[in-house]
Design a protein around this motif. Structure first.
Motif, PDB file in Angstrom:
ATOM      1  N   TRP A 129      39.301  62.035  32.881  1.00  0.00           N
ATOM      2  CA  TRP A 129      38.852  60.538  32.063  1.00  0.00           C
ATOM      3  C   TRP A 129      38.522  61.062  30.683  1.00  0.00           C
ATOM      4  N   GLY A 130      38.581  60.095  29.710  1.00  0.00           N
ATOM      5  CA  GLY A 130      38.228  59.935  28.421  1.00  0.00           C
ATOM      6  C   GLY A 130      39.723  59.821  27.638  1.00  0.00           C
ATOM      7  N   TYR A 178      41.088  56.624  29.159  1.00  0.00           N
ATOM      8  CA  TYR A 178      41.248  56.351  30.593  1.00  0.00           C
ATOM      9  C   TYR A 178      39.891  56.290  31.256  1.00  0.00           C
ATOM     10  N   LEU A 179      39.559  55.171  31.679  1.00  0.00           N
ATOM     11  CA  LEU A 179      38.287  54.906  32.493  1.00  0.00           C
ATOM     12  C   LEU A 179      38.209  54.093  33.608  1.00  0.00           C
ATOM     13  N   HIS A 180      37.833  54.412  34.713  1.00  0.00           N
ATOM     14  CA  HIS A 180      37.814  53.996  36.051  1.00  0.00           C
ATOM     15  C   HIS A 180      39.196  53.396  36.422  1.00  0.00           C
TER      16      HIS A 180
END
Length: 195
Positions: A129-130, A178-180
């Motif tokens: 993520w990130g 990019y998250l969830h």
């Protein structure tokens, strides 16, 4: 320790021992970040100098100029560092992203169009993520056409690649968050395009 002068370019120190402004990243830390987060080899940046202007706005330049130069810009903006998570700029992702082997999400044609238009999309991604480098799969004939100046047909990648790599067949578009399960486009408003 001295203070950061917001209107002046100051070269990043090579190591923490040479740091004279609290919070200023070092060249070694910047290279570590790009290598650890994106797999970009340190030698890619061997001929570049890194500068801070303002608090945490890192610039990269292909030329070596004197310290403390009073100019408006030097090279291109490269990285934001004085925040919890460092963020590469769109320019940096587009210029150096083709060297990345980690945290590159390869988008199909529809996802790429949405990304450069500034749209957020759910994408299948099994990596970290990130902040990621978002890229577009380019067919070999399209790559050759681009090199000759002919844009050629748009690529129609069959499926979404989640490989942590970039190649000659991948063109970096910019930075995504990019998250969830959602890839958020970080393309600046003034650079967004409807394709």
């Amino acid at each position: 320790m001295s203070e950061n002068v917001s209107h002046r370019f100051e070269r990043l120190p090579a190591s923490p021992e040479e740091r004279d402004v609290e919070g200023r990243p070092t060249r070694a830390e910047v290279l570590d970040y790009w290598e650890e987060r994106f797999g970009v080899p340190r030698d890619v940046f061997a001929d570049y100098t890194f500068w801070e202007k303002g608090a945490g706005k890192i610039w990269v330049s292909a030329s070596d100029v004197p310290d403390g130069l009073a100019v408006e810009s030097l090279g291109m903006t490269f990285l934001r560092t004085r925040q919890e998570h460092w963020k590469p700029t769109t320019n940096a992702a587009q210029r150096f992203g083709r060297h990345a082997t980690e945290n590159v999400v390869v988008l199909d044609a529809e996802e790429s169009r949405a990304f450069v238009a500034g749209e957020d999309r759910e994408v299948a991604w099994d990596g970290d993520w990130g902040y990621l480098i978002a890229a577009h799969a380019v067919e070999r004939s399209e790559t050759a056409n681009r090199a000759s100046g002919d844009e050629g047909p748009a690529s129609h990648a069959d499926d979404h690649e989640t490989a942590n790599r970039a190649s000659d067949d991948v063109e970096p578009l910019g930075v995504g968050l990019y998250l969830h399960g959602e890839l958020r486009s970080m393309i600046p408003k003034g650079r967004r395009r409807d394709l």
